[in-house]
Design a protein around this motif. Structure first.
Motif, short mmCIF file in Angstrom:
data_model
loop_
_atom_site.label_atom_id
_atom_site.label_comp_id
_atom_site.label_asym_id
_atom_site.label_seq_id
_atom_site.Cartn_x
_atom_site.Cartn_y
_atom_site.Cartn_z
N GLY A 98 0.80 -1.22 0.00
CA GLY A 98 0.00 0.00 0.00
C GLY A 98 0.83 1.27 0.00
N LYS A 99 2.13 1.14 0.21
CA LYS A 99 3.03 2.31 0.17
C LYS A 99 3.45 2.65 -1.25
CE LYS A 99 3.28 2.75 4.69
NZ LYS A 99 2.72 3.94 5.38
N PHE A 100 3.22 1.74 -2.19
CA PHE A 100 3.62 2.00 -3.57
C PHE A 100 2.57 2.87 -4.27
CE2 PHE A 100 5.83 -1.95 -2.50
CZ PHE A 100 7.13 -1.65 -2.93
N GLN A 101 3.07 3.80 -5.06
CA GLN A 101 2.17 4.77 -5.69
C GLN A 101 1.14 4.10 -6.61
OE1 GLN A 101 4.18 7.81 -7.95
NE2 GLN A 101 2.38 9.15 -7.96
N HIS A 161 -2.85 4.53 -6.18
CA HIS A 161 -3.72 5.03 -7.24
C HIS A 161 -4.92 4.10 -7.44
CE1 HIS A 161 -5.09 6.77 -11.01
NE2 HIS A 161 -5.03 5.57 -11.55
N GLN A 162 -4.68 2.79 -7.45
CA GLN A 162 -5.78 1.85 -7.60
C GLN A 162 -6.76 1.94 -6.43
OE1 GLN A 162 -3.25 -1.70 -8.17
NE2 GLN A 162 -4.24 -1.97 -10.16
N LEU A 163 -6.24 2.09 -5.23
CA LEU A 163 -7.11 2.23 -4.06
C LEU A 163 -7.94 3.51 -4.12
CD1 LEU A 163 -4.64 1.04 -1.26
CD2 LEU A 163 -6.73 -0.14 -1.98
N SER A 164 -7.36 4.58 -4.60
CA SER A 164 -8.10 5.84 -4.69
C SER A 164 -9.23 5.74 -5.72
CB SER A 164 -7.16 7.00 -5.04
OG SER A 164 -6.63 6.85 -6.34
N VAL A 165 -8.97 5.05 -6.83
CA VAL A 165 -10.03 4.84 -7.83
C VAL A 165 -11.13 3.97 -7.24
CG1 VAL A 165 -10.56 3.84 -10.09
CG2 VAL A 165 -8.47 5.16 -9.78
N GLU A 177 -21.91 -0.24 -12.49
CA GLU A 177 -20.63 0.22 -13.05
C GLU A 177 -19.52 0.03 -12.02
OE1 GLU A 177 -21.24 4.29 -14.01
OE2 GLU A 177 -22.27 3.90 -15.90
N ALA A 178 -19.79 0.41 -10.79
CA ALA A 178 -18.78 0.29 -9.74
C ALA A 178 -18.42 -1.16 -9.48
CB ALA A 178 -19.28 0.96 -8.46
N ALA A 179 -19.40 -2.06 -9.56
CA ALA A 179 -19.14 -3.47 -9.30
C ALA A 179 -18.06 -4.02 -10.21
CB ALA A 179 -20.44 -4.27 -9.46
N LEU A 180 -18.15 -3.68 -11.48
CA LEU A 180 -17.17 -4.18 -12.46
C LEU A 180 -15.78 -3.64 -12.17
CD1 LEU A 180 -17.28 -6.00 -14.99
CD2 LEU A 180 -17.50 -3.92 -16.36
N GLU A 181 -15.70 -2.33 -11.92
CA GLU A 181 -14.39 -1.70 -11.70
C GLU A 181 -13.77 -2.11 -10.38
OE1 GLU A 181 -12.80 0.04 -13.91
OE2 GLU A 181 -14.45 -0.04 -15.34
N VAL A 182 -14.56 -2.14 -9.32
CA VAL A 182 -14.02 -2.45 -7.99
C VAL A 182 -13.57 -3.91 -7.92
CG1 VAL A 182 -14.64 -2.69 -5.56
CG2 VAL A 182 -15.28 -0.62 -6.82
N ALA A 183 -14.33 -4.81 -8.51
CA ALA A 183 -13.92 -6.22 -8.51
C ALA A 183 -12.59 -6.39 -9.24
CB ALA A 183 -15.01 -7.08 -9.16
N ALA A 184 -12.46 -5.74 -10.38
CA ALA A 184 -11.22 -5.87 -11.16
C ALA A 184 -10.03 -5.29 -10.41
CB ALA A 184 -11.38 -5.18 -12.51
N LEU A 185 -10.19 -4.11 -9.82
CA LEU A 185 -9.09 -3.46 -9.11
C LEU A 185 -8.70 -4.25 -7.85
CD1 LEU A 185 -10.20 0.26 -9.49
CD2 LEU A 185 -8.11 -0.76 -10.43
N SER A 186 -9.71 -4.77 -7.16
CA SER A 186 -9.42 -5.53 -5.95
C SER A 186 -8.61 -6.78 -6.26
CB SER A 186 -10.74 -5.91 -5.26
OG SER A 186 -10.48 -6.66 -4.11
N HIS A 187 -9.02 -7.50 -7.30
CA HIS A 187 -8.26 -8.70 -7.66
C HIS A 187 -6.88 -8.35 -8.20
CE1 HIS A 187 -10.99 -11.96 -6.78
NE2 HIS A 187 -11.99 -11.28 -7.30
N SER A 188 -6.76 -7.21 -8.83
CA SER A 188 -5.44 -6.77 -9.30
C SER A 188 -4.49 -6.56 -8.13
CB SER A 188 -5.58 -5.49 -10.11
OG SER A 188 -4.31 -4.98 -10.48
N ILE A 189 -4.99 -5.94 -7.07
CA ILE A 189 -4.17 -5.68 -5.89
C ILE A 189 -3.86 -6.96 -5.12
CG2 ILE A 189 -4.16 -4.53 -3.62
CD1 ILE A 189 -5.76 -2.25 -4.98
N HIS A 190 -4.83 -7.85 -5.04
CA HIS A 190 -4.62 -9.10 -4.31
C HIS A 190 -3.75 -10.09 -5.07
CE1 HIS A 190 -7.95 -7.86 -1.64
NE2 HIS A 190 -7.47 -8.78 -0.79
N GLY A 191 -3.77 -10.02 -6.38
CA GLY A 191 -3.04 -11.00 -7.17
C GLY A 191 -3.79 -12.33 -7.19
N ALA A 192 -3.07 -13.41 -7.43
CA ALA A 192 -3.70 -14.71 -7.64
C ALA A 192 -4.46 -15.21 -6.42
CB ALA A 192 -2.63 -15.73 -8.05
N ILE A 193 -4.02 -14.83 -5.22
CA ILE A 193 -4.66 -15.38 -4.03
C ILE A 193 -6.12 -14.99 -3.94
CG2 ILE A 193 -4.07 -13.44 -2.50
CD1 ILE A 193 -3.60 -15.50 -0.29
#
Length: 341
Positions: A217-220, A224-228, A268-284
């Motif tokens: 979470g310290k990486f820019q 940015h993904q968290l702010s979106v 709209e938010a469901a699609l974006e938030v799900a994608a960003l969340s999995h991006s941050i979490h990675g495969a797990i």
């Protein structure tokens, strides 16, 4: 008042609706014990008028925090839907049955049977309140155990079919507005709760997961993904809350424009938030053992239930171009003016 009810429901769900309970019911386990706890608490009657036995007299706007909690806890039974269905039945003078009630739209086949595709909570509900296509104000109350059920993609949903004989015995009434508006309003509120849960879990994970000697979470790029994500989550919640305001003299009556904005924005938010969340979490985040997917699967399923964002965008556009509003600004004011709410 809202906090008293919300705090009580939160306490109940923390005890009886943990993610372990959710997983067990999704895996095919019985939902009866959870529903009995909810029924005994009286929350299923929250929207019934106080003149009715056990009614709390809340409006959908008053009950928004309760509806949101259904999404935040991934409640695996149709509590929000039962609240509305019982209130609609009482309003129409139809005796309400015991048990949980899902909401759906169905079409009549050439053989007289009624088909409902992908009924949300269709596998775990006791009853379904169905609006018949082609007759937008006609509603039927049908028992699930009298239907032929086909599994749907979401584990709690099912496609249901009732024979012509079952329809003939079902109580029916005329509703003042399309049932889909009520369903979309409820799903938008539950989406808001699920979106908040996904964001909070993702923020916690970003602050705990270490990479290259520090929290990711310290990486820019992650910030940015968290702010979106935060932008989508809080905008969706505001839209869902506005969607619960009344659209007429009847406290239950939905405002078509506000419901359309609420369901479109939360989908709209469901699609974006799900994608960003999995991006941050990675495969797990995709693994069955990890809790995130319990919520993101709901985001994707609820996004399409009662119409995806494109359906509601069409309705908003129709309201604008058909002369309901002279300017786009007038439509925006009608959808967001707190005085009108």
């Amino acid at each position: 008042m809202e906090d008293i009810y919300a705090d009580a429901l939160r306490g109940l769900l923390e005890d009886c609706c943990t993610l372990r309970h959710v997983r067990e019911i999704e895996a095919g386990g019985p939902a009866g014990a959870l529903w009995e706890a909810i029924e005994g608490s009286g929350f299923a009657n929250a929207l019934l008028p106080e003149s009715v036995d056990d009614g709390a007299g809340l409006t959908p706007a008053d009950a928004f925090a309760l509806l949101e909690l259904c999404g935040r806890f991934a409640v695996p039974v149709p509590l929000a839907e039962t609240m509305t269905a019982r209130a609609l039945l009482a309003q129409a003078g139809v005796r309400r049955p015991g048990g949980s009630i899902a909401l759906a739209t169905g079409r009549l086949g050439a053989d007289g049977a009624l088909h409902c595709e992908r009924v949300v909570f269709g596998r775990v509900a006791d009853w379904v309140l169905v609006q018949v296509e082609g007759s937008p104000s006609r509603c039927l109350l049908l028992p699930v155990d009298a239907a032929e059920a086909t599994p749907a993609v979401a584990p709690l949903d099912a496609s249901l079919r009732w024979s012509a004989e079952a329809l003939a015995a079902a109580p029916s009434f005329e509703s003042g507005e399309a049932l889909r508006l009520h369903q979309a309003r409820l799903i938008a509120a539950q989406l808001a709760g699920a979106l908040s849960a996904v964001f909070e879990r993702t923020l916690q994970y970003a602050n705990e997961r270490q990479q290259f000697g520090r929290a990711i979470g310290k990486f820019q790029a992650i910030q940015h993904q968290l702010s979106v994500m935060a932008e989508h989550v809080f905008a969706a919640r505001m839209a869902a809350q506005m969607g619960c305001t009344a659209g007429g003299a009847q406290p239950l009556a939905p405002d078509a424009l506000r419901v359309a904005v609420a369901k479109a924005r939360t989908s709209e938010a469901a699609l974006e938030v799900a994608a960003l969340s999995h991006s941050i979490h990675g495969a797990i985040g995709f693994t069955a053992e990890f809790d995130l997917q319990v919520y993101t699967r709901r985001l994707h399923a609820w996004r399409q239930a009662a119409g995806a964002e494109s359906h509601w965008h069409d309705l908003i556009g129709t309201l604008l171009v058909d002369g309901h509003f002279e300017r786009s600004l007038d439509l925006l004011r009608a959808a967001t003016d707190p005085v009108a709410a």
